[in-house]
Structure formats: structure tokens, C-alpha cells
Design a protein around this motif. Structure first.
Motif, PDB file in Angstrom:
ATOM      1  N   LEU A   1      41.445  -3.781  52.143  1.00  9.71           N
ATOM      2  CA  LEU A   1      42.101  -2.709  51.392  1.00  9.71           C
ATOM      3  C   LEU A   1      42.216  -3.008  49.901  1.00  9.71           C
ATOM      4  CD1 LEU A   1      44.946  -1.610  53.854  1.00  9.71           C
ATOM      5  CD2 LEU A   1      42.730  -0.502  53.416  1.00  9.71           C
ATOM      6  N   PRO A   2      42.615  -4.224  49.483  1.00  6.24           N
ATOM      7  CA  PRO A   2      42.666  -4.486  48.044  1.00  6.24           C
ATOM      8  C   PRO A   2      41.309  -4.338  47.362  1.00  6.24           C
ATOM      9  CG  PRO A   2      43.936  -6.128  49.229  1.00  6.24           C
ATOM     10  CD  PRO A   2      43.195  -5.345  50.259  1.00  6.24           C
ATOM     11  N   TYR A   3      40.226  -4.656  48.065  1.00  2.00           N
ATOM     12  CA  TYR A   3      38.907  -4.567  47.448  1.00  2.00           C
ATOM     13  C   TYR A   3      38.402  -3.131  47.390  1.00  2.00           C
ATOM     14  CZ  TYR A   3      39.212  -9.538  48.040  1.00  2.00           C
ATOM     15  OH  TYR A   3      39.649 -10.828  47.976  1.00  2.00           O
ATOM     16  N   ILE A   4      38.856  -2.287  48.324  1.00  2.41           N
ATOM     17  CA  ILE A   4      38.548  -0.861  48.214  1.00  2.41           C
ATOM     18  C   ILE A   4      39.209  -0.301  46.957  1.00  2.41           C
ATOM     19  CG2 ILE A   4      38.884   1.397  49.279  1.00  2.41           C
ATOM     20  CD1 ILE A   4      38.688   0.027  51.995  1.00  2.41           C
ATOM     21  N   GLY A   5      40.476  -0.649  46.755  1.00  2.00           N
ATOM     22  CA  GLY A   5      41.156  -0.234  45.528  1.00  2.00           C
ATOM     23  C   GLY A   5      40.482  -0.793  44.291  1.00  2.00           C
ATOM     24  N   ASN A   6      40.002  -2.023  44.378  1.00  2.00           N
ATOM     25  CA  ASN A   6      39.321  -2.635  43.243  1.00  2.00           C
ATOM     26  C   ASN A   6      38.037  -1.899  42.906  1.00  2.00           C
ATOM     27  OD1 ASN A   6      37.184  -4.807  42.258  1.00  2.00           O
ATOM     28  ND2 ASN A   6      39.208  -5.475  41.574  1.00  2.00           N
ATOM     29  N   GLY A   7      37.282  -1.529  43.930  1.00  2.00           N
ATOM     30  CA  GLY A   7      36.035  -0.816  43.685  1.00  2.00           C
ATOM     31  C   GLY A   7      36.262   0.544  43.055  1.00  2.00           C
TER      32      GLY A   7
ATOM     33  N   LEU B   1      45.531  -5.033  29.815  1.00  2.00           N
ATOM     34  CA  LEU B   1      46.188  -4.379  30.944  1.00  2.00           C
ATOM     35  C   LEU B   1      45.691  -4.939  32.277  1.00  2.00           C
ATOM     36  CD1 LEU B   1      46.205  -0.644  29.761  1.00  2.00           C
ATOM     37  CD2 LEU B   1      48.106  -2.274  29.754  1.00  2.00           C
ATOM     38  N   GLY B   2      44.386  -5.227  32.344  1.00  2.00           N
ATOM     39  CA  GLY B   2      43.804  -5.718  33.582  1.00  2.00           C
ATOM     40  C   GLY B   2      44.203  -7.136  33.930  1.00  2.00           C
ATOM     41  N   MET B   3      44.731  -7.880  32.968  1.00  2.00           N
ATOM     42  CA  MET B   3      45.184  -9.249  33.237  1.00  2.00           C
ATOM     43  C   MET B   3      46.699  -9.320  33.418  1.00  2.00           C
ATOM     44  SD  MET B   3      42.777 -11.235  30.459  1.00  2.00           S
ATOM     45  CE  MET B   3      43.365 -12.863  30.868  1.00  2.00           C
ATOM     46  N   LEU B   4      47.460  -8.560  32.621  1.00  2.00           N
ATOM     47  CA  LEU B   4      48.918  -8.676  32.637  1.00  2.00           C
ATOM     48  C   LEU B   4      49.539  -8.064  33.886  1.00  2.00           C
ATOM     49  CD1 LEU B   4      51.560  -9.431  31.226  1.00  2.00           C
ATOM     50  CD2 LEU B   4      51.478  -7.230  30.040  1.00  2.00           C
TER      51      LEU B   4
ATOM     52  N   ILE C   1      44.137  -2.835  39.646  1.00  2.00           N
ATOM     53  CA  ILE C   1      44.331  -2.810  38.196  1.00  2.00           C
ATOM     54  C   ILE C   1      43.517  -3.896  37.501  1.00  2.00           C
ATOM     55  CG2 ILE C   1      46.057  -3.030  36.360  1.00  2.00           C
ATOM     56  CD1 ILE C   1      48.065  -1.770  38.241  1.00  2.00           C
ATOM     57  N   ILE C   2      43.268  -5.013  38.180  1.00  2.00           N
ATOM     58  CA  ILE C   2      42.454  -6.052  37.550  1.00  2.00           C
ATOM     59  C   ILE C   2      41.032  -5.561  37.303  1.00  2.00           C
ATOM     60  CG2 ILE C   2      41.509  -7.196  39.595  1.00  2.00           C
ATOM     61  CD1 ILE C   2      42.081  -9.857  38.301  1.00  2.00           C
ATOM     62  N   SER C   3      40.640  -4.479  37.967  1.00  2.00           N
ATOM     63  CA  SER C   3      39.304  -3.917  37.754  1.00  2.00           C
ATOM     64  C   SER C   3      39.124  -3.400  36.334  1.00  2.00           C
ATOM     65  CB  SER C   3      39.041  -2.788  38.754  1.00  2.00           C
ATOM     66  OG  SER C   3      39.953  -1.714  38.556  1.00  2.00           O
ATOM     67  N   MET C   4      40.207  -3.172  35.613  1.00  2.00           N
ATOM     68  CA  MET C   4      40.086  -2.728  34.225  1.00  2.00           C
ATOM     69  C   MET C   4      39.366  -3.762  33.374  1.00  2.00           C
ATOM     70  SD  MET C   4      43.759  -0.864  33.501  1.00  2.00           S
ATOM     71  CE  MET C   4      43.174  -0.201  31.941  1.00  2.00           C
TER      72      MET C   4
END
Length: 356
Positions: A269-275, A306-309, A338-341
Motif C-alpha cells: 500500500l505505501p508503494y501504491i501511494g508512492n507511485g 517538502l518530500g524530505m521533511l 509524499i517522499i515521491s515529491m
């Protein structure tokens, strides 16, 4: 084809993360430093084909899971240099083929000992960037990121069914055959591309330098502040992502007490959100650049910050929520979404500052 190569690469990379749960019986590791060997299964559920279980300590499991990254780190520079000299197609295909063949040997390697379980994939990402620099027009690079070169992206989620070593290695070998047959180094050498598309890509990239020869400006690279900024930011972001990629299945099993089938589903699930986040972030970044709302430097800095913080904040909260599996999955999904940013920030900034 490049996305498929990354799907296979992530499956190869994470095969041990899933397999180690079965290899160690799915129970929390003991604190001793016992040698790898089959242990009794009196308190375990029946296992298919009576597969052996190894009593690996927590330290031993950590060494096994991190062994991939030893070879991965050592071959990064070699892969980048080789791709510039020989071409990304050859270097990527060869690296993926070798890694797939080695993955096929993982079950036998477990019988021989922990020290045999080492991976080699470091050449793949530098070779991908070499190809990307020849195929992606500047104003389309962010939106092409989740399709061409998805660092976490959907490939991690889609690769979960392939994360047994034998299936991942077999699919990898088959994919390499397709890679060598259908992939071409640049638009000029592609036999099926239309003349209009070839002219559009070539003309949009006419301003950037060609790939390096045998010499490299190592001194200038070592003294470049932007190079160090990208390197440090990538280290921090990759530490977070690969820690989750490597350890999340064990966390789901030993801390949240999911069984192996639930583990694979919920871990995806986290990787679906990441994609999905990579797709939206890439489209937004290219929109801001095309409309000149923000400049290239501002887009890269904003998306990277934003993608790191924000993901860091979510992960700091995880240890304080107790054993709530729902809350843990929600926070992990938000963190990797959010890290996908950073895909539209530091992960593409290499090509901005050094087209070669």
C-alpha cells in the motif's frame, strides 16, 4: 521497457525481504549469534515441501538484508562510467541479467552460508539516467519519471508477487532477452520511431553535451557544491526509502503480527501511494516549469524540501502509536506518498546540472 526493467530490479532487490521471513520461520530472531542451520519446527505451522528454517540472529539477518547494498554501492560509479563509455542499453541489460542469475542461486546460497548472499545491481540506475538523458525532452522529464525511471514508484508494489528469489530471478532473465531485442540507445538509432518524434527529441536536446569519453572532470565534480547538495539529499532520502523497502516486511510480521500473505498485501500500500504521488508530482512540476510559475531551481528546491521533511515527521510518529496496525499503515503510506515529491526535485537534478 525501462519501467519493466525497474520492476524486475526492485523484485530482485527485495526478494530477500520477503524470503527471510520464511527462511527464519517468521518468528522474531533470537539474540544469539548461531551459525545458519536448520532448526526444529515443533512450534511452527506446517511448511510447504518441508523447506528448511535457519536460526539466524538479529545481527545475522541484518547482515543478510544489507549485503545487497555493499555490492550496489561499489558498482555505482563503475556503472555510470561504463554507461557513458559503452552505452546505457548494454550496461543496464548486462547488470540486470547478472543480478537475475545470481538471485536464482539465493536458495542454494542460504544452504551454503550467510556470506554467499550478496547482490549486484549498482550499474542499473546510472545506466537508466544515461538513456534518459538521450530520450527525455527537458520539459517532459518530471512527468516521464514515474514511467521511465520510478525510484520507488509502482514497480515496488507490482513486484511483490515476484519477490520469491526463484520467480524474480527467472522473470529477470526473461526480461533481459526482451531488453536486448527491443531497446535502442538513442532516437537516431531506433528503426521504428517516426521522423517527427525523432526530430522533436533530438532538437530539444541539441543544447546539452554528449556523453563522456574516457576522461572525466573528477576534480571539478569533487569541488562542486551542487553535486554535494544532491549527494547528501539523495543519501538522506534513500536511507529512508530503502530502510522501509528492506525492513517493512519484517516490521509487519514481527511487530504488527501480520501473516505472510497479509504482509505482502499491506506492505504494498505505501508503494501504491508512492507511485501515484510520483505521477502527480511530476505533472505538477512540469506544469509549473512550462507556465513559468517557478524556475527550475525553485521547483527542485521546493519539491525536495517538502518530500524530505514531511515523511520524516510521519516516521517519527510511528513508534508512539503503539501496536495500531491501521495507524502504522496510514503513516507509512503517507510517508512514502509524499517522499515521491523528491522525484521532481533531487532525483532529476543530476541532469539539470550535468547533462553529460
Amino acid at each position: 521497457m525501462a519501467h519493466g526493467a525497474l520492476l524486475v530490479a526492485y523484485a530482485l532487490r527485495a526478494a530477500l525481504s520477503i524470503a527471510i521471513i520464511a527462511i527464519t520461520g517468521g518468528s522474531p530472531p533470537s539474540g544469539n549469534h548461531s551459525a545458519p542451520g536448520p532448526r526444529a519446527l515443533a512450534d511452527s505451522a506446517p511448511r510447504p515441501h518441508q523447506a528448511p528454517v535457519y536460526n539466524w540472529s538479529a545481527e545475522t539477518q541484518g547482515i543478510v538484508l544489507s549485503s545487497f547494498f555493499y555490492g550496489y554501492g561499489l558498482t555505482q560509479a563503475l556503472g555510470g562510467y561504463g554507461a557513458g563509455l559503452l552505452g546505457g542499453k548494454l550496461v543496464l541489460g548486462s547488470g540486470l541479467l547478472l543480478s537475475s542469475a545470481l538471485t536464482l542461486l539465493v536458495p542454494r546460497a542460504a544452504e551454503l552460508g550467510v556470506g554467499v548472499l550478496v547482490g549486484l545491481q549498482g550499474v542499473i540506475f546510472p545506466a537508466q539516467y544515461t538513456l534518459w538523458a538521450k530520450w527525455a525532452p527537458p520539459l517532459e522529464r518530471c512527468s516521464q519519471l514515474p514511467i521511465h525511471l520510478p525510484p520507488p514508484a509502482l514497480s515496488s508494489a507490482a513486484s511483490y508477487p515476484l519477490r520469491a528469489p526463484l520467480s524474480a530471478g527467472g522473470v529477470g532473465c526473461a526480461w533481459c532477452l526482451c531488453w536486448f531485442l527491443f531497446v535502442y540507445e538513442d532516437p537516431a538509432s531506433h528503426p521504428w520511431i517516426s521522423a517527427g518524434e525523432r526530430e522533436y527529441i533530438v532538437s530539444s536536446l541539441a543544447h546539452q553535451g554528449s556523453s563522456h569519453g574516457r576522461s572525466l572532470p573528477l576534480g571539478a565534480m569533487a569541488k562542486s557544491l551542487p553535486v554535494w547538495a544532491i549527494a547528501i539529499a539523495c543519501f538522506c532520502t534513500d536511507w529512508l526509502f530503502y530502510m522501509l523497502l528492506t525492513s517493512m516486511p519484517t516490521f509487519m510480521s514481527n511487530v504488527l503480527h501480520f501473516d505472510l500473505r497479509e504482509n505482502g498485501l499491506l506492505s504494498s500500500l505505501p508503494y501504491i501511494g508512492n507511485g501515484l504521488g510520483h505521477i502527480l508530482a511530476g505533472l505538477l512540476a512540469d506544469f509549473l516549469l512550462a507556465r513559468r510559475v517557478l524556475g527550475t531551481a525553485a521547483v527542485r528546491k521546493l519539491f525536495s524540501a517538502l518530500g524530505m521533511l514531511l515523511p520524516s515527521v510521519f516516521l517519527v510518529v510511528v513508534p508512539y502509536i503503539g501496536s495500531s496496525s491501521t495507524a502504522a499503515v496510514v503513516l507509512l503510506t503517507l510517508a512514502l506518498t509524499i517522499i515521491s515529491m523528491t522525484g521532481a526535485g533531487i532525483n532529476i537534478n543530476h541532469i539539470d546540472i550535468a547533462p553529460r
